[in-house]
Design a protein around this motif. Structure first.
Motif, PDB file in Angstrom:
ATOM      1  N   GLU A 127       7.021  14.960 -10.406  1.00  0.00           N
ATOM      2  CA  GLU A 127       7.959  15.028 -11.535  1.00  0.00           C
ATOM      3  C   GLU A 127       7.292  15.636 -12.771  1.00  0.00           C
ATOM      4  OE1 GLU A 127      11.774  14.473 -13.084  1.00  0.00           O
ATOM      5  OE2 GLU A 127      11.113  13.998 -11.063  1.00  0.00           O
ATOM      6  N   ASN A 128       6.086  15.204 -13.086  1.00  0.00           N
ATOM      7  CA  ASN A 128       5.367  15.732 -14.249  1.00  0.00           C
ATOM      8  C   ASN A 128       5.015  17.198 -14.064  1.00  0.00           C
ATOM      9  OD1 ASN A 128       5.528  13.318 -15.598  1.00  0.00           O
ATOM     10  ND2 ASN A 128       3.553  12.602 -14.878  1.00  0.00           N
ATOM     11  N   SER A 129       4.670  17.592 -12.855  1.00  0.00           N
ATOM     12  CA  SER A 129       4.343  18.984 -12.571  1.00  0.00           C
ATOM     13  C   SER A 129       5.557  19.879 -12.788  1.00  0.00           C
ATOM     14  CB  SER A 129       3.841  19.113 -11.132  1.00  0.00           C
ATOM     15  OG  SER A 129       3.656  20.457 -10.794  1.00  0.00           O
ATOM     16  N   HIS A 131       8.187  19.233 -14.698  1.00  0.00           N
ATOM     17  CA  HIS A 131       8.496  19.265 -16.130  1.00  0.00           C
ATOM     18  C   HIS A 131       7.557  20.219 -16.861  1.00  0.00           C
ATOM     19  CE1 HIS A 131       9.795  18.092 -20.086  1.00  0.00           C
ATOM     20  NE2 HIS A 131       8.527  17.947 -20.405  1.00  0.00           N
ATOM     21  N   TRP A 132       6.277  20.188 -16.529  1.00  0.00           N
ATOM     22  CA  TRP A 132       5.308  21.073 -17.176  1.00  0.00           C
ATOM     23  C   TRP A 132       5.661  22.531 -16.895  1.00  0.00           C
ATOM     24  CZ3 TRP A 132       1.869  24.789 -15.490  1.00  0.00           C
ATOM     25  CH2 TRP A 132       0.946  25.231 -16.440  1.00  0.00           C
ATOM     26  N   THR A 133       6.010  22.842 -15.642  1.00  0.00           N
ATOM     27  CA  THR A 133       6.382  24.209 -15.268  1.00  0.00           C
ATOM     28  C   THR A 133       7.608  24.668 -16.038  1.00  0.00           C
ATOM     29  OG1 THR A 133       5.490  23.866 -13.048  1.00  0.00           O
ATOM     30  CG2 THR A 133       7.005  25.700 -13.331  1.00  0.00           C
ATOM     31  N   LEU A 134       8.623  23.808 -16.121  1.00  0.00           N
ATOM     32  CA  LEU A 134       9.842  24.169 -16.854  1.00  0.00           C
ATOM     33  C   LEU A 134       9.559  24.362 -18.336  1.00  0.00           C
ATOM     34  CD1 LEU A 134      12.334  21.736 -15.122  1.00  0.00           C
ATOM     35  CD2 LEU A 134      12.383  24.235 -14.992  1.00  0.00           C
ATOM     36  N   ASP A 135       8.714  23.527 -18.890  1.00  0.00           N
ATOM     37  CA  ASP A 135       8.430  23.633 -20.320  1.00  0.00           C
ATOM     38  C   ASP A 135       7.630  24.890 -20.631  1.00  0.00           C
ATOM     39  OD1 ASP A 135       8.570  22.777 -22.981  1.00  0.00           O
ATOM     40  OD2 ASP A 135       6.571  21.916 -22.841  1.00  0.00           O
ATOM     41  N   VAL A 136       6.640  25.202 -19.814  1.00  0.00           N
ATOM     42  CA  VAL A 136       5.817  26.382 -20.060  1.00  0.00           C
ATOM     43  C   VAL A 136       6.616  27.662 -19.814  1.00  0.00           C
ATOM     44  CG1 VAL A 136       3.826  27.676 -19.197  1.00  0.00           C
ATOM     45  CG2 VAL A 136       3.634  25.237 -19.621  1.00  0.00           C
ATOM     46  N   THR A 137       7.405  27.684 -18.757  1.00  0.00           N
ATOM     47  CA  THR A 137       8.146  28.887 -18.394  1.00  0.00           C
ATOM     48  C   THR A 137       9.333  29.140 -19.316  1.00  0.00           C
ATOM     49  OG1 THR A 137       7.529  28.496 -16.092  1.00  0.00           O
ATOM     50  CG2 THR A 137       9.288  30.083 -16.483  1.00  0.00           C
ATOM     51  N   GLU A 180       0.828  -1.209   0.000  1.00  0.00           N
ATOM     52  CA  GLU A 180       0.000   0.000   0.000  1.00  0.00           C
ATOM     53  C   GLU A 180       0.858   1.252   0.000  1.00  0.00           C
ATOM     54  OE1 GLU A 180      -2.719  -0.255   3.252  1.00  0.00           O
ATOM     55  OE2 GLU A 180      -3.735  -2.007   2.419  1.00  0.00           O
ATOM     56  N   LYS A 181       1.928   1.248   0.769  1.00  0.00           N
ATOM     57  CA  LYS A 181       2.828   2.402   0.846  1.00  0.00           C
ATOM     58  C   LYS A 181       3.509   2.634  -0.507  1.00  0.00           C
ATOM     59  CE  LYS A 181       6.343   4.244   3.952  1.00  0.00           C
ATOM     60  NZ  LYS A 181       7.206   3.940   5.093  1.00  0.00           N
ATOM     61  N   ILE A 182       3.979   1.558  -1.108  1.00  0.00           N
ATOM     62  CA  ILE A 182       4.651   1.663  -2.406  1.00  0.00           C
ATOM     63  C   ILE A 182       3.665   2.104  -3.479  1.00  0.00           C
ATOM     64  CG2 ILE A 182       5.816   0.335  -4.217  1.00  0.00           C
ATOM     65  CD1 ILE A 182       7.066  -1.339  -1.940  1.00  0.00           C
ATOM     66  N   ALA A 183       2.463   1.525  -3.458  1.00  0.00           N
ATOM     67  CA  ALA A 183       1.452   1.874  -4.456  1.00  0.00           C
ATOM     68  C   ALA A 183       1.079   3.352  -4.378  1.00  0.00           C
ATOM     69  CB  ALA A 183       0.212   1.009  -4.279  1.00  0.00           C
ATOM     70  N   GLY A 184       1.146   3.949  -3.196  1.00  0.00           N
ATOM     71  CA  GLY A 184       0.856   5.370  -3.048  1.00  0.00           C
ATOM     72  C   GLY A 184       2.037   6.259  -3.372  1.00  0.00           C
ATOM     73  N   ALA A 185       3.251   5.775  -3.107  1.00  0.00           N
ATOM     74  CA  ALA A 185       4.452   6.598  -3.299  1.00  0.00           C
ATOM     75  C   ALA A 185       4.793   6.802  -4.766  1.00  0.00           C
ATOM     76  CB  ALA A 185       5.636   5.957  -2.582  1.00  0.00           C
ATOM     77  N   ILE A 186       4.632   5.796  -5.580  1.00  0.00           N
ATOM     78  CA  ILE A 186       5.031   5.880  -6.988  1.00  0.00           C
ATOM     79  C   ILE A 186       4.201   6.909  -7.760  1.00  0.00           C
ATOM     80  CG2 ILE A 186       5.195   4.586  -9.148  1.00  0.00           C
ATOM     81  CD1 ILE A 186       6.026   2.179  -7.377  1.00  0.00           C
ATOM     82  N   PRO A 187       2.862   6.868  -7.706  1.00  0.00           N
ATOM     83  CA  PRO A 187       2.097   7.903  -8.425  1.00  0.00           C
ATOM     84  C   PRO A 187       2.382   9.311  -7.893  1.00  0.00           C
ATOM     85  CG  PRO A 187       0.663   6.085  -7.839  1.00  0.00           C
ATOM     86  CD  PRO A 187       1.969   5.850  -7.144  1.00  0.00           C
ATOM     87  N   ASN A 188       2.593   9.434  -6.573  1.00  0.00           N
ATOM     88  CA  ASN A 188       2.906  10.746  -6.006  1.00  0.00           C
ATOM     89  C   ASN A 188       4.211  11.278  -6.574  1.00  0.00           C
ATOM     90  OD1 ASN A 188       0.620  10.805  -4.448  1.00  0.00           O
ATOM     91  ND2 ASN A 188       1.625  10.033  -2.622  1.00  0.00           N
ATOM     92  N   HIS A 189       5.207  10.412  -6.683  1.00  0.00           N
ATOM     93  CA  HIS A 189       6.502  10.828  -7.239  1.00  0.00           C
ATOM     94  C   HIS A 189       6.341  11.317  -8.670  1.00  0.00           C
ATOM     95  CE1 HIS A 189      10.647  10.807  -8.579  1.00  0.00           C
ATOM     96  NE2 HIS A 189      10.269  10.034  -9.582  1.00  0.00           N
ATOM     97  N   TRP A 190       5.616  10.550  -9.485  1.00  0.00           N
ATOM     98  CA  TRP A 190       5.464  10.932 -10.894  1.00  0.00           C
ATOM     99  C   TRP A 190       4.596  12.165 -11.047  1.00  0.00           C
ATOM    100  CZ3 TRP A 190       8.964   9.926 -14.099  1.00  0.00           C
ATOM    101  CH2 TRP A 190       9.707   8.755 -13.972  1.00  0.00           C
TER     102      TRP A 190
END
Length: 78
Positions: free
Chosen positions: A38-40, A42-48, A25-35
């Motif tokens: 990370e995606n947020s 990347h989006w900020t860097l790309d837009v800015t 359960e801990k791992i299943a929650g940690a992986i999507p949170n990390h991505w």
């Protein structure tokens, strides 16, 4: 996909290396949170900074400019 027609979506199997304890359960929650984080970023860097369109390619320049962009984002967030 629609369950009404009896078709099931494909199963996705992912292997991950982690230093977390064996708690699914801990791992299943940690992986999507990390991505999500990370995606947020990347989006900020790309837009800015239009990072995806950057033509900086020689020697250490891509890493140096990536560091400067992240530094600038962190300074702007303060």
């Amino acid at each position: 996909m629609n369950d009404d027609c009896g078709i099931k979506p494909p199963l996705k199997l992912v292997f991950t290396l982690s230093s977390l304890s064996r708690n699914a359960e801990k791992i299943a929650g940690a992986i999507p949170n990390h991505w999500g984080i990370e995606n947020s970023l990347h989006w900020t860097l790309d837009v800015t900074f239009s990072e995806d369109k950057s033509r900086i390619r020689k020697q250490n320049s891509p890493e140096n400019f990536a560091l400067l962009r992240r530094l600038a984002i962190n300074l702007l967030k303060q």
